[in-house]
Design a protein around this motif. Structure first.
Motif, PDB file in Angstrom:
ATOM      1  N   SER A   1      45.691  48.774  50.872  1.00 41.52           N
ATOM      2  CA  SER A   1      44.314  49.262  50.794  1.00 41.52           C
ATOM      3  C   SER A   1      43.956  49.464  49.334  1.00 41.52           C
ATOM      4  O   SER A   1      44.801  49.870  48.531  1.00 41.52           O
ATOM      5  N   ILE A   2      42.696  49.173  48.987  1.00 42.28           N
ATOM      6  CA  ILE A   2      42.257  49.277  47.603  1.00 42.28           C
ATOM      7  C   ILE A   2      41.036  50.192  47.500  1.00 42.28           C
ATOM      8  O   ILE A   2      40.431  50.547  48.513  1.00 42.28           O
ATOM      9  N   PHE A   3      40.696  50.561  46.276  1.00 43.20           N
ATOM     10  CA  PHE A   3      39.627  51.525  46.036  1.00 43.20           C
ATOM     11  C   PHE A   3      38.248  50.889  45.866  1.00 43.20           C
ATOM     12  O   PHE A   3      37.242  51.509  46.147  1.00 43.20           O
ATOM     13  N   PHE A   4      38.203  49.675  45.355  1.00 44.45           N
ATOM     14  CA  PHE A   4      36.922  49.061  44.997  1.00 44.45           C
ATOM     15  C   PHE A   4      36.697  47.773  45.783  1.00 44.45           C
ATOM     16  O   PHE A   4      37.614  46.978  45.955  1.00 44.45           O
ATOM     17  N   ASP A   5      35.464  47.560  46.212  1.00 46.86           N
ATOM     18  CA  ASP A   5      35.100  46.358  46.952  1.00 46.86           C
ATOM     19  C   ASP A   5      35.040  45.185  45.975  1.00 46.86           C
ATOM     20  O   ASP A   5      34.217  45.178  45.055  1.00 46.86           O
ATOM     21  N   PRO A   6      35.896  44.181  46.138  1.00 47.78           N
ATOM     22  CA  PRO A   6      35.913  43.058  45.203  1.00 47.78           C
ATOM     23  C   PRO A   6      34.564  42.353  45.060  1.00 47.78           C
ATOM     24  O   PRO A   6      34.237  41.848  43.988  1.00 47.78           O
ATOM     25  N   ALA A   7      33.771  42.334  46.126  1.00 50.32           N
ATOM     26  CA  ALA A   7      32.481  41.648  46.077  1.00 50.32           C
ATOM     27  C   ALA A   7      31.510  42.310  45.104  1.00 50.32           C
ATOM     28  O   ALA A   7      30.587  41.670  44.598  1.00 50.32           O
ATOM     29  N   THR A   8      31.722  43.591  44.818  1.00 51.19           N
ATOM     30  CA  THR A   8      30.805  44.307  43.912  1.00 51.19           C
ATOM     31  C   THR A   8      31.507  44.787  42.644  1.00 51.19           C
ATOM     32  O   THR A   8      30.948  45.575  41.893  1.00 51.19           O
ATOM     33  N   THR A   9      32.716  44.294  42.416  1.00 56.98           N
ATOM     34  CA  THR A   9      33.494  44.721  41.258  1.00 56.98           C
ATOM     35  C   THR A   9      33.275  43.788  40.080  1.00 56.98           C
ATOM     36  O   THR A   9      33.248  42.571  40.240  1.00 56.98           O
ATOM     37  N   LYS A  10      33.108  44.362  38.887  1.00 50.21           N
ATOM     38  CA  LYS A  10      33.020  43.588  37.658  1.00 50.21           C
ATOM     39  C   LYS A  10      34.294  43.845  36.869  1.00 50.21           C
ATOM     40  O   LYS A  10      34.670  44.993  36.644  1.00 50.21           O
ATOM     41  N   VAL A  11      34.977  42.775  36.447  1.00 51.47           N
ATOM     42  CA  VAL A  11      36.247  42.890  35.737  1.00 51.47           C
ATOM     43  C   VAL A  11      36.065  42.392  34.309  1.00 51.47           C
ATOM     44  O   VAL A  11      35.449  41.352  34.084  1.00 51.47           O
ATOM     45  N   GLY A  12      36.596  43.154  33.351  1.00 53.92           N
ATOM     46  CA  GLY A  12      36.564  42.745  31.953  1.00 53.92           C
ATOM     47  C   GLY A  12      37.970  42.457  31.459  1.00 53.92           C
ATOM     48  O   GLY A  12      38.905  43.192  31.773  1.00 53.92           O
ATOM     49  N   VAL A  13      38.122  41.384  30.689  1.00 57.75           N
ATOM     50  CA  VAL A  13      39.414  41.002  30.115  1.00 57.75           C
ATOM     51  C   VAL A  13      39.310  41.112  28.604  1.00 57.75           C
ATOM     52  O   VAL A  13      38.409  40.530  27.995  1.00 57.75           O
ATOM     53  N   VAL A  14      40.212  41.890  27.992  1.00 61.88           N
ATOM     54  CA  VAL A  14      40.273  41.995  26.538  1.00 61.88           C
ATOM     55  C   VAL A  14      41.733  41.847  26.130  1.00 61.88           C
ATOM     56  O   VAL A  14      42.620  42.374  26.794  1.00 61.88           O
ATOM     57  N   THR A  15      41.967  41.068  25.078  1.00 66.97           N
ATOM     58  CA  THR A  15      43.323  40.916  24.557  1.00 66.97           C
ATOM     59  C   THR A  15      43.315  41.354  23.104  1.00 66.97           C
ATOM     60  O   THR A  15      42.318  41.219  22.416  1.00 66.97           O
ATOM     61  N   CYS A  16      44.420  41.888  22.654  1.00 69.71           N
ATOM     62  CA  CYS A  16      44.483  42.416  21.291  1.00 69.71           C
ATOM     63  C   CYS A  16      45.874  42.200  20.711  1.00 69.71           C
ATOM     64  O   CYS A  16      46.849  42.154  21.433  1.00 69.71           O
TER      65      CYS A  16
END
Length: 160
Positions: free
Chosen positions: A71-86
């Motif tokens: 079970s997960i906390f956030f609905d993937p259909a309405t989730t925005k994901v950010g990718v940052v590398t450093c």
């Protein structure tokens, strides 16, 4: 000395959304795909260190295990994901970015994935680095060398 309480992750609440991975792992009760909510990873890596603490098993300092949950906390259909590398260039970083985008898109159903260019500096809007939309077919999520501008070694310039 590190204690169990030092390593506890505070809860986001109760996960209420069934994992989209259920489509791929079926009704298997136990499998290598899901991490149980009570799974923990020991902080100490030798029996000598564990014994020197002099505490019971459930008091030993442990980390929460990473990985997919039933079970997960956030609905993937309405989730925005950010990718940052450093941290500078890293061989294989393009493949890692692509794998993240493909996993999110294909298995989780996340459609809104963005990439921040120029490391942490890309998170500061005033620095003027455009945010890049990442899709399975985008050149930024391919093996085109896109990560070159993503991971500078320099500290970000933060406008005052």
């Amino acid at each position: 000395m590190v204690t169990l309480d030092d390593l506890q992750v505070r809860s986001l609440g109760t996960p209420t959304i069934d994992s989209p991975l259920a489509l791929y792992v079926g009704g298997r009760e136990t499998n290598e795909y899901y991490v149980g909510e009570t799974d923990r990873i020991l902080y100490d890596d030798t029996l000598e260190l564990i014994a020197s603490r002099g505490v019971g098993l459930h008091e030993l300092p442990t980390f929460e295990a990473g990985g997919p949950r039933r079970s997960i906390f956030f609905d993937p259909a309405t989730t925005k994901v950010g990718v940052v590398t450093c941290g500078g260039l890293c061989p294989g970083l393009n493949d890692v970015i692509r794998a993240i985008v493909l996993e999110l898109h294909t298995h989780y159903g996340v459609r809104d994935v963005i990439g921040f260019q120029h490391g942490y500096a890309g998170l500061v809007e005033a620095n003027g680095h455009p945010v890049v939309q990442l899709t399975p077919s985008s050149s930024h999520a391919s093996t085109s060398g896109a990560a070159r501008s993503w991971a500078p070694r320099a500290a970000p310039r933060i406008p005052r």
